[in-house]
Design a protein around this motif. Sequence first.
Motif, PDB file in Angstrom:
ATOM      1  N   HIS A  84       0.812  -1.213   0.000  1.00 33.54           N
ATOM      2  CA  HIS A  84       0.000   0.000   0.000  1.00 33.54           C
ATOM      3  C   HIS A  84       0.850   1.270   0.000  1.00 33.54           C
ATOM      4  N   GLY A  85       2.162   1.110  -0.073  1.00 34.18           N
ATOM      5  CA  GLY A  85       3.065   2.257  -0.103  1.00 34.18           C
ATOM      6  C   GLY A  85       3.420   2.807   1.257  1.00 34.18           C
ATOM      7  N   LYS A  86       3.016   2.119   2.308  1.00 34.95           N
ATOM      8  CA  LYS A  86       3.323   2.563   3.667  1.00 34.95           C
ATOM      9  C   LYS A  86       4.669   1.986   4.092  1.00 34.95           C
ATOM     10  N   GLY A  87       5.513   2.806   4.740  1.00 34.92           N
ATOM     11  CA  GLY A  87       6.817   2.355   5.198  1.00 34.92           C
ATOM     12  C   GLY A  87       6.714   1.228   6.212  1.00 34.92           C
ATOM     13  N   ILE A  88       7.651   0.296   6.122  1.00 40.33           N
ATOM     14  CA  ILE A  88       7.673  -0.841   7.057  1.00 40.33           C
ATOM     15  C   ILE A  88       8.789  -0.600   8.067  1.00 40.33           C
ATOM     16  N   SER A  89       8.414  -0.453   9.320  1.00 45.18           N
ATOM     17  CA  SER A  89       9.433  -0.257  10.350  1.00 45.18           C
ATOM     18  C   SER A  89       9.940  -1.612  10.835  1.00 45.18           C
ATOM     19  N   ASN A  90      11.184  -1.637  11.239  1.00 45.15           N
ATOM     20  CA  ASN A  90      11.830  -2.811  11.809  1.00 45.15           C
ATOM     21  C   ASN A  90      11.952  -3.972  10.822  1.00 45.15           C
ATOM     22  N   ALA A  91      11.936  -3.683   9.515  1.00 45.50           N
ATOM     23  CA  ALA A  91      12.148  -4.728   8.511  1.00 45.50           C
ATOM     24  C   ALA A  91      13.633  -5.076   8.485  1.00 45.50           C
ATOM     25  N   ILE A  92      13.946  -6.345   8.317  1.00 44.24           N
ATOM     26  CA  ILE A  92      15.340  -6.791   8.256  1.00 44.24           C
ATOM     27  C   ILE A  92      15.782  -6.784   6.800  1.00 44.24           C
TER      28      ILE A  92
END
Length: 81
Positions: free
Chosen positions: A59-67
């Motif tokens: 959806h174009g939303k940033g993913i926090s804590n992605a490895i």
Amino acid sequence: INDFSYLHTNCFELSIYVGCDKYPHESELPEEWENNRESLIVFMEQVHRGIKGIVKDVHGKGISNAIISVEGVNHDIRTGK
């Protein structure tokens, strides 16, 4: 401290000494700058190399804590908030 910051916070910090005197007198700074200006500017330009961007979901939303893993590099990083 620089290594700790990089490994545990993904913050890359550097300490650069361009001479033998860690604390040169203020009057010596213009000459030190001129002696090292070109190499320091080229070094700072290197910030534009490598991989950079934003990790997003469908959806174009940033993913926090992605490895993030890179093949051949033995140091994963995580995205910020």
